[in-house]
Write an enzyme that holds these catalytic residues in place. Structure first.
Site, short mmCIF file in Angstrom:
data_model
loop_
_atom_site.label_atom_id
_atom_site.label_comp_id
_atom_site.label_asym_id
_atom_site.label_seq_id
_atom_site.Cartn_x
_atom_site.Cartn_y
_atom_site.Cartn_z
N HIS A 1 -11.08 5.22 -8.78
CA HIS A 1 -12.53 5.26 -8.61
C HIS A 1 -12.94 5.61 -7.17
CE1 HIS A 1 -11.82 2.28 -11.95
NE2 HIS A 1 -12.53 3.22 -12.54
N CYS B 1 -11.27 -2.91 -9.03
CA CYS B 1 -9.87 -2.64 -8.70
C CYS B 1 -9.70 -2.01 -7.32
CB CYS B 1 -9.21 -1.76 -9.77
SG CYS B 1 -10.09 -0.25 -10.24
N CYS C 1 -16.14 -0.70 -8.62
CA CYS C 1 -15.20 -1.26 -9.59
C CYS C 1 -14.58 -2.54 -9.04
CB CYS C 1 -14.11 -0.24 -9.91
SG CYS C 1 -13.08 0.16 -8.48
N CYS D 1 -6.05 2.70 -8.25
CA CYS D 1 -7.47 2.75 -8.61
C CYS D 1 -7.94 4.20 -8.50
CB CYS D 1 -8.29 1.86 -7.68
SG CYS D 1 -10.08 2.10 -7.87
N ASP E 1 0.87 -1.17 0.00
CA ASP E 1 0.00 0.00 0.00
C ASP E 1 0.90 1.23 0.00
OD1 ASP E 1 -2.44 1.59 0.46
OD2 ASP E 1 -1.60 1.86 2.47
N ARG E 2 0.40 2.36 -0.47
CA ARG E 2 1.25 3.55 -0.53
C ARG E 2 1.15 4.42 0.72
NH1 ARG E 2 0.45 8.61 -4.65
NH2 ARG E 2 -0.63 9.40 -2.80
N ASP E 3 -0.04 4.97 0.97
CA ASP E 3 -0.20 6.00 2.00
C ASP E 3 -0.33 5.38 3.38
OD1 ASP E 3 -0.19 8.06 0.04
OD2 ASP E 3 -2.24 7.53 -0.45
#
Length: 214
Positions: free
Chosen positions: A93, A101, A99, A91, A14-16
């Site tokens: 969205h 994703c 969605c 993603c 994960d990034r954040d």
């Protein structure tokens, strides 16, 4: 839920609040700050020849708060600070788009594995919330939760494996043997948890009233 095996074919972050400090809907590369241990964790993976990617919900795009270009600029800054990641998948969205994703759906994990040329069930996903763990499970990958102050207690309880810090999580997935103890005395909470949707995804209030956005 799958537990991490050693060695993984790839590690997906994960990034954040996992690789970098979360700045809600951040489009400014100058505000990027690595999480503790991020540089060392990625350096360790490179030393073992294991590719690393990022799978990230970026609903700020769908909300009109970010552009694709801004997300790419922030990602490029992370590459500059931490060394280049092998793939970036996000993603754009909002939850209402339903969605395939947006985490906890498996789409980001499946696409990252496809780009890296590895099987999803040979990957490990490392993240800070239940949606990361559910996305891993849905894709057949293993998951390791690295909680922050905003991780909900229920998400910790449901996680298949919990590690207190990012570097320790990477050491775990590199060195652990099935059925064996964690290496180096890392404090690891490793347990099977219930399935089902994680509490607190999609902008829920976490501990201390912090809003969780992704």
């Amino acid at each position: 839920m799958n537990r991490p095996v050693s060695p993984p074919a790839a590690v997906l972050f994960d990034r954040d609040d996992t690789l970098v400090v979360d700045v809600p809907y951040n489009g400014d590369p100058e505000r990027v700050r690595p999480m503790p241990g991020a540089r060392e964790a990625l350096r360790l993976l490179r030393a073992h020849g294991i590719p690393a990617g990022v799978v990230s919900n970026q609903s700020g795009i769908g909300r009109g708060l970010l552009t694709e270009a801004a997300v790419r600029d922030v990602n490029a800054r992370i590459d500059a600070l931490l060394g280049p990641l092998d793939t970036w998948v996000h993603c754009p969205h909002v939850p209402e788009d339903r969605c395939g994703c947006r985490k906890p759906a498996p789409g980001l994990v499946l696409e990252a594995a496809r780009r890296l040329g590895v099987a999803p069930d040979a990957c490990v996903v490392i993240g800070d919330i239940g949606a990361d763990m559910e996305a891993a499970r849905a894709a057949g990958a293993a998951g390791v939760l690295v909680p922050t102050a905003r991780t909900l207690p229920g998400e910790v309880a449901a996680a298949p494996c919990v590690c207190p810090d990012l570097l320790g999580a990477v050491r775990l997935v590199l060195d652990r043997r099935p059925g064996g103890a964690p290496p180096g005395g890392d404090r690891v909470d490793d347990r099977e948890g219930p399935g089902g949707s994680p509490a607190g995804t999609g902008g829920t209030t976490g501990p201390g009233g912090a809003r969780r956005r992704s």
